[in-house]
Design an enzyme around this catalytic site. Structure first.
Site, PDB file in Angstrom:
ATOM      1  N   HIS A 295       0.782  -1.448   0.324  1.00  0.00           N
ATOM      2  CA  HIS A 295      -0.269   0.010  -0.198  1.00  0.00           C
ATOM      3  C   HIS A 295       0.183   0.997   0.111  1.00  0.00           C
ATOM      4  O   HIS A 295       0.554   2.167  -0.963  1.00  0.00           O
ATOM      5  CB  HIS A 295      -0.847  -0.048   1.510  1.00  0.00           C
ATOM      6  CG  HIS A 295      -2.432  -0.506   0.823  1.00  0.00           C
ATOM      7  ND1 HIS A 295      -2.960  -1.442   2.494  1.00  0.00           N
ATOM      8  CD2 HIS A 295      -3.427  -0.585  -0.147  1.00  0.00           C
ATOM      9  CE1 HIS A 295      -3.838  -1.307   1.546  1.00  0.00           C
ATOM     10  NE2 HIS A 295      -3.698  -1.629  -0.300  1.00  0.00           N
TER      11      HIS A 295
ATOM     12  N   ARG B 176      -5.163  -0.796 -15.013  1.00  0.00           N
ATOM     13  CA  ARG B 176      -4.776  -1.554 -14.163  1.00  0.00           C
ATOM     14  C   ARG B 176      -6.172  -1.952 -13.281  1.00  0.00           C
ATOM     15  O   ARG B 176      -6.073  -0.980 -11.995  1.00  0.00           O
ATOM     16  CB  ARG B 176      -3.798  -1.951 -13.415  1.00  0.00           C
ATOM     17  CG  ARG B 176      -2.383  -2.610 -14.067  1.00  0.00           C
ATOM     18  CD  ARG B 176      -1.194  -2.397 -13.393  1.00  0.00           C
ATOM     19  NE  ARG B 176      -0.338  -3.311 -14.040  1.00  0.00           N
ATOM     20  CZ  ARG B 176       0.316  -2.033 -15.147  1.00  0.00           C
ATOM     21  NH1 ARG B 176       1.416  -1.344 -14.468  1.00  0.00           N
ATOM     22  NH2 ARG B 176       1.981  -2.701 -15.044  1.00  0.00           N
TER      23      ARG B 176
ATOM     24  N   ARG C 210      -8.559  -3.798 -18.885  1.00  0.00           N
ATOM     25  CA  ARG C 210      -8.214  -4.795 -18.237  1.00  0.00           C
ATOM     26  C   ARG C 210      -9.406  -5.192 -17.448  1.00  0.00           C
ATOM     27  O   ARG C 210      -9.069  -4.165 -15.874  1.00  0.00           O
ATOM     28  CB  ARG C 210      -6.765  -5.043 -17.324  1.00  0.00           C
ATOM     29  CG  ARG C 210      -6.876  -6.673 -17.618  1.00  0.00           C
ATOM     30  CD  ARG C 210      -5.098  -6.503 -17.257  1.00  0.00           C
ATOM     31  NE  ARG C 210      -4.430  -5.697 -15.850  1.00  0.00           N
ATOM     32  CZ  ARG C 210      -3.001  -6.216 -15.658  1.00  0.00           C
ATOM     33  NH1 ARG C 210      -2.079  -6.465 -16.244  1.00  0.00           N
ATOM     34  NH2 ARG C 210      -3.050  -5.672 -14.421  1.00  0.00           N
TER      35      ARG C 210
ATOM     36  N   GLU D  50       0.492 -12.415 -22.535  1.00  0.00           N
ATOM     37  CA  GLU D  50       1.557 -12.840 -21.460  1.00  0.00           C
ATOM     38  C   GLU D  50       2.119 -14.354 -20.614  1.00  0.00           C
ATOM     39  O   GLU D  50       2.543 -14.044 -19.974  1.00  0.00           O
ATOM     40  CB  GLU D  50       1.207 -11.537 -20.382  1.00  0.00           C
ATOM     41  CG  GLU D  50      -0.294 -12.201 -19.639  1.00  0.00           C
ATOM     42  CD  GLU D  50      -0.611 -11.395 -18.887  1.00  0.00           C
ATOM     43  OE1 GLU D  50       0.112  -9.976 -18.502  1.00  0.00           O
ATOM     44  OE2 GLU D  50      -1.370 -11.171 -18.042  1.00  0.00           O
TER      45      GLU D  50
ATOM     46  N   ASN E 267       5.699  -7.758 -18.834  1.00  0.00           N
ATOM     47  CA  ASN E 267       5.998  -8.645 -17.868  1.00  0.00           C
ATOM     48  C   ASN E 267       6.069  -9.505 -17.084  1.00  0.00           C
ATOM     49  O   ASN E 267       7.006  -9.992 -16.414  1.00  0.00           O
ATOM     50  CB  ASN E 267       5.620  -7.303 -16.711  1.00  0.00           C
ATOM     51  CG  ASN E 267       5.884  -5.793 -16.442  1.00  0.00           C
ATOM     52  OD1 ASN E 267       6.954  -5.604 -17.149  1.00  0.00           O
ATOM     53  ND2 ASN E 267       4.322  -4.913 -15.924  1.00  0.00           N
ATOM     54  N   ASP E 268       5.091  -9.894 -17.565  1.00  0.00           N
ATOM     55  CA  ASP E 268       4.852 -11.388 -17.078  1.00  0.00           C
ATOM     56  C   ASP E 268       5.471 -12.400 -18.157  1.00  0.00           C
ATOM     57  O   ASP E 268       5.593 -13.093 -17.674  1.00  0.00           O
ATOM     58  CB  ASP E 268       3.402 -12.008 -16.826  1.00  0.00           C
ATOM     59  CG  ASP E 268       2.755 -11.428 -16.154  1.00  0.00           C
ATOM     60  OD1 ASP E 268       3.322 -11.799 -15.434  1.00  0.00           O
ATOM     61  OD2 ASP E 268       1.442 -10.806 -15.266  1.00  0.00           O
TER      62      ASP E 268
ATOM     63  N   ARG F 130       9.665 -12.067 -11.375  1.00  0.00           N
ATOM     64  CA  ARG F 130       9.338 -10.558 -11.012  1.00  0.00           C
ATOM     65  C   ARG F 130       9.784 -10.089 -10.000  1.00  0.00           C
ATOM     66  O   ARG F 130      10.274  -9.056 -10.243  1.00  0.00           O
ATOM     67  CB  ARG F 130       8.360 -10.262 -12.559  1.00  0.00           C
ATOM     68  CG  ARG F 130       7.325 -10.096 -11.274  1.00  0.00           C
ATOM     69  CD  ARG F 130       5.836 -10.155 -13.160  1.00  0.00           C
ATOM     70  NE  ARG F 130       5.613  -8.116 -12.170  1.00  0.00           N
ATOM     71  CZ  ARG F 130       4.634  -8.347 -13.378  1.00  0.00           C
ATOM     72  NH1 ARG F 130       3.872  -9.010 -14.128  1.00  0.00           N
ATOM     73  NH2 ARG F 130       4.421  -6.754 -13.226  1.00  0.00           N
TER      74      ARG F 130
ATOM     75  N   CYS G 120       2.356  -3.701 -23.583  1.00  0.00           N
ATOM     76  CA  CYS G 120       2.094  -2.737 -22.128  1.00  0.00           C
ATOM     77  C   CYS G 120       2.673  -2.936 -21.164  1.00  0.00           C
ATOM     78  O   CYS G 120       2.148  -2.176 -20.160  1.00  0.00           O
ATOM     79  CB  CYS G 120       0.239  -2.761 -21.829  1.00  0.00           C
ATOM     80  SG  CYS G 120       0.323  -4.142 -21.512  1.00  0.00           S
TER      81      CYS G 120
HETATM   82  C1  PEP Z   1       2.362  -7.282 -18.170  1.00  0.00           C
HETATM   83  O1  PEP Z   1       2.245  -8.370 -17.244  1.00  0.00           O
HETATM   84  O2  PEP Z   1       3.574  -6.958 -19.216  1.00  0.00           O
HETATM   85  C2  PEP Z   1       1.095  -6.179 -17.439  1.00  0.00           C
HETATM   86  C3  PEP Z   1       1.300  -4.728 -18.098  1.00  0.00           C
HETATM   87  O3  PEP Z   1       0.841  -6.746 -16.396  1.00  0.00           O
HETATM   88  P1  PEP Z   1       0.811  -6.603 -14.710  1.00  0.00           P
HETATM   89  O4  PEP Z   1       2.596  -6.419 -14.710  1.00  0.00           O
HETATM   90  O5  PEP Z   1      -0.113  -5.910 -14.187  1.00  0.00           O
HETATM   91  O6  PEP Z   1       0.909  -8.096 -14.710  1.00  0.00           O
HETATM   92 MG    MG Z   2       0.399  -9.105 -15.960  1.00  0.00          MG
END
Ligand code: PEP
Ligand code: MG
Length: 755
Positions: free
Chosen positions: A362, A469, A505, A604, A627-628, A638, A675
């Site tokens: 938080h 998000r 999303r 992802e 990212n994922d 990650r 993204c």
């Molecule tokens: C991602 O996984 O790249 C993504 C944009 O979603 P998050 O970072 O919220 O998992």
């Molecule tokens: Mg993700």
């Protein structure tokens, strides 16, 4: 053997400082292995020497007083090789070095093993015996195991300043501590250490006969605490959005008669002293939270503890002398809580550093909303030594520098200046198109979560939202938000950006994102119940959210796009599409006039890369969640600092996967974006643009940097760079090649700022 190991580690963990820890180690090893000598030498990096730190069997009077150069003696040899050296007659070895008065000459056999932590040699553990013999394999294995286990403890003790207790190092030298990025930005400031106001753990067991007056006293304390929380909430109200302020409401709820207050009063009425009763109730709540696997829920435990300490402080009527907060305050603490932020007068809070927690805590979410550079999870930070001391917080890299030296200060001051000047220069690009030199236009969108992101994004000329998000709003609540509550928030978002596209999303919880009111406990959460898997199992949650999104667009006619996270099969897409169509039909039947939104899928999961064509045929667009995708492709968590170096955006496998997705979308003539954080890295953005990504969606603070990069290249050049990159097989080489090209294009500052 395991038993011995466990016992030694336990004892070492409870040692009061490094010297006692080392003393315990040499003592226990000597007796367990039945050797005549056991000693530890630790590397003093600034002097490039191995310092003789503890011994049984050699001259203890020399502890802390003698040292070997890094390349000297058998100890130096163990360090150099980073492997054991096992000799039956050490004195005959060419590297043997006699140290006067150490009394080593009587011992022939020598076994030295390195103490290694995160690839770095910290020191050397040595056992010696008079009898000429090689130590047997099981003895060597024992020492190696022990050393590997102890290295973390020793690293921590060294980092937390205990090294100075030996008298070898006078003061804690400038040190870098790695945590994780909580909120971006760099700042140099002064530490203000936040300790809990009162120490619940120290409240003794005590009974009372004055039940009425204890209850009264307790109620007064609760009222004062409530007033204080309301006051903090008011103080922050102009800096935070309503959904962020909801956090304070959650605190107030916890103090209701139906929650903590009621439970404490029941205890007091049983004849227990109010402070003891408070401790018992808080401890049992905290224990419940701490027992949970889920990091988000564990963090809620610290919220309850914070609350308990607050009430205790009132109960104790401790006249806390007012803390002073200098300009450039960097708030540091074992466990910073949102409440602590509000205590710093406006304009004085420059940075935040928390020993525990992560980027999803938080406090980190609030810090991002407030634009305060933040580093979380700096486990080894010696906070007890840092009150009023200078510190550098590098929120980009998740790095903290304590006692910065002149050189570091100079470097970071330059970085801050450059960043400020550079950002100012970038401002001129706000209204310029994101277009290559040869006239190819790329859409640069933003990722949002909090309402605060919206204004900042619009100000930087965002052309749309590529990822909203929505789970952040769910995380700030203490129950699922209603359809109507969601509709109002989504409407604000749509209105702010209309007519630009907004990609919402659907709820992406699980993994490291949990809801306090919907616990998901799993052994392996990133491979578990996440994203679309959760919402398809709970259509009531999914339907309410999708209805809220579609209804939010009534009368605005913004360009709404709904995006599905964590898809790993076409079945999930079909099922989600069916539910979305059901929502739309119902809404139209209810007489609401709205357009059917575009529906897209996030790529992802590696499986989705290889089914990208099958997936994109079913929907309107794709967006890669790099990212994922990177974490799943490279099998690198990650959020795990230990393997952070292996998390590589420029890994050839990742780049080829990204190219595969582009090709699939283009064959099906569907738009495609990305993204993940990678889109906001200017060097990566050049490759993505060359691959054919139509939309790059990023954190708004990176937007102008990426625009500058795009405007500095011809598309033909970017394609040539990509073509070469796709023939390369090493992530480091790819990264440095692309950065070299960036420098050649006059973007050296952009490259520097990413480091
Ligand atoms: C991602 O996984 O790249 C993504 C944009 O979603 P998050 O970072 O919220 O998992
Ligand atoms: Mg993700």
């Amino acid at each position: 053997m395991l038993d011995v190991l466990r016992r030694v580690i336990q004892e070492v963990n409870t040692a009061k400082d490094l010297d006692s820890a080392l003393d315990i180690i040499v003592d226990r090893i000597q007796s367990t292995m039945n050797t005549e000598v056991c000693s530890i030498y630790l590397l003093d990096e600034s002097r490039k020497q191995y310092v003789f730190m503890a011994t049984r069997g050699l001259n203890e009077a020399l502890v802390g007083k003698v040292a070997l150069e890094i390349d000297e003696g058998l100890v130096g040899l163990v360090g150099e090789r980073a492997e054991p050296v096992n000799l039956h007659n050490a004195k005959k070895h060419p590297r043997y070095l006699h140290i006067t008065d150490l009394r080593e000459e009587n011992f022939s056999s020598f076994l030295g093993v390195p103490i290694i932590h995160h690839r770095k040699v910290l020191g050397v553990l040595v056992v010696q015996q008079a009898r000429r013999r090689r130590f047997i394999a099981s003895e060597e294995a024992f020492l190696i195991t022990l050393s590997a286990q102890l290295s973390g403890v020793i690293a921590h003790a060294k980092a937390t300043g205990a090294f100075s207790l030996s008298g070898v190092v006078a003061d804690l030298p400038a040190s870098e501590f790695q945590g994780t990025s909580g909120a971006p930005g760099v700042v140099i400031g002064t530490c203000v250490v936040m300790y809990p106001k009162a120490d619940l753990a120290k409240v003794p067991e005590r009974k009372t006969t004055k039940i009425k007056s204890e209850v009264k006293l307790f109620r007064q304390a609760i009222e004062e605490s409530r007033a204080e929380i309301r006051h903090m909430s008011d103080k922050l109200s102009d800096r935070l959005q309503p959904e962020e302020l909801a956090l304070f409401d959650a605190y107030l709820h916890m103090l209701d008669d139906s929650a903590i207050t009621g439970e404490v009063i029941v205890q007091i009425e049983l004849g227990i002293w109010s402070q003891t009763a408070l401790r018992k109730v808080i401890e049992s709540h905290v224990a419940n939270f701490l027992a949970m696997e889920d990091p988000y829920l564990r963090e809620r435990g610290s919220d309850v503890l914070d609350l308990g300490q607050r009430v205790l402080a009132k109960l104790q009527s401790r006249d806390e002398k007012r803390k002073t907060y200098p300009r450039g305050t960097i708030l540091i603490g074992e466990d910073l809580t949102p409440g602590m932020l509000a205590e710093v007068p406006r304009g004085r809070l420059a940075g935040l550093v928390s020993v525990s927690g992560s980027g999803s805590s938080h406090v980190a979410i609030l810090a991002k909303a407030l634009g305060v550079p933040t580093v979380m999870g700096v486990e080894d930070l010696p906070i007890h030594l840092l009150e009023e001391k200078p510190m550098i917080v590098d929120g980009f890299e998740g790095l903290v520098i304590t006692y910065p030296n002149k050189e570091q200060l100079r470097l970071y001051k330059t970085t801050i200046k450059q960043e400020a000047a550079f950002n100012e220069d970038l401002e001129v690009l706000k209204d310029e198109p994101s277009e290559t030199i040869d006239g190819e236009r790329i859409r640069l969108w933003v990722n949002t979560g909090l309402m605060t992101d919206v204004a900042r994004s619009l100000d930087r000329g965002a052309e749309g939202v590529g990822l909203y998000r929505t789970e952040i709003h769910f995380m700030m609540n203490d129950r699922f938000p209603t359809e109507e509550e969601q509709r109002l928030i989504y409407r604000k978002h749509l209105k702010a950006f209309a007519p630009r596209p907004v990609t919402m999303r659907t709820l992406d919880i699980g993994g490291d994102k949990a809801l306090s009111y919907f616990p998901i406990e799993e052994e392996n959460p990133f491979l578990g119940w996440r994203g679309i898997r959760v919402t398809l199992d709970h259509p009531e949650i999914f339907l309410a959210q999708v209805r809220a999104m579609i209804r939010a667009n009534e009368g605005i006619d913004a360009y709404l796009r709904i995006m599905l996270p964590m898809v790993s099969s076409t079945g999930e897409v079909d099922e989600a599409q069916r539910l979305i169509s059901q929502c739309y039909r119902e809404i139209v039947e209810e007489g609401v006039e709205v357009e059917m939104p575009d529906v897209g899928v996030m790529i992802e999961v590696p499986a989705a890369v290889y089914q990208a064509r099958d997936i994109v045929r079913r929907v309107d667009f794709l967006s890669v969640g790099s990212n994922d995708l990177i974490q799943y492709m490279l099998a690198v968590d990650r959020n795990n600092a230990h393997v952070a170096e292996l998390y590589q955006e420029f890994h050839p496998a990742v780049l080829h996967a990204l190219k595969t997705v582009v090709d699939a979308a283009h064959i099906e003539k569907k738009p495609l974006g990305i993204c993940g954080e990678m889109a906001g890295n200017p060097s990566a953005a050049i490759l993505l643009m060359a691959m054919g990504y139509d939309v790059l969606s990023m954190n708004s603070s990176n937007l102008l940097m990426v625009r500058l990069a795009i405007r500095s290249f011809k598309m033909s050049k970017a394609r040539a760079i990509l073509a070469k990159v796709l023939t390369m097989d090493n992530a480091f080489l790819i990264k440095s090649y692309v950065e070299e090209e960036m420098v050649k294009a006059g973007l050296s500052q952009l490259v520097r700022m990413r480091h």
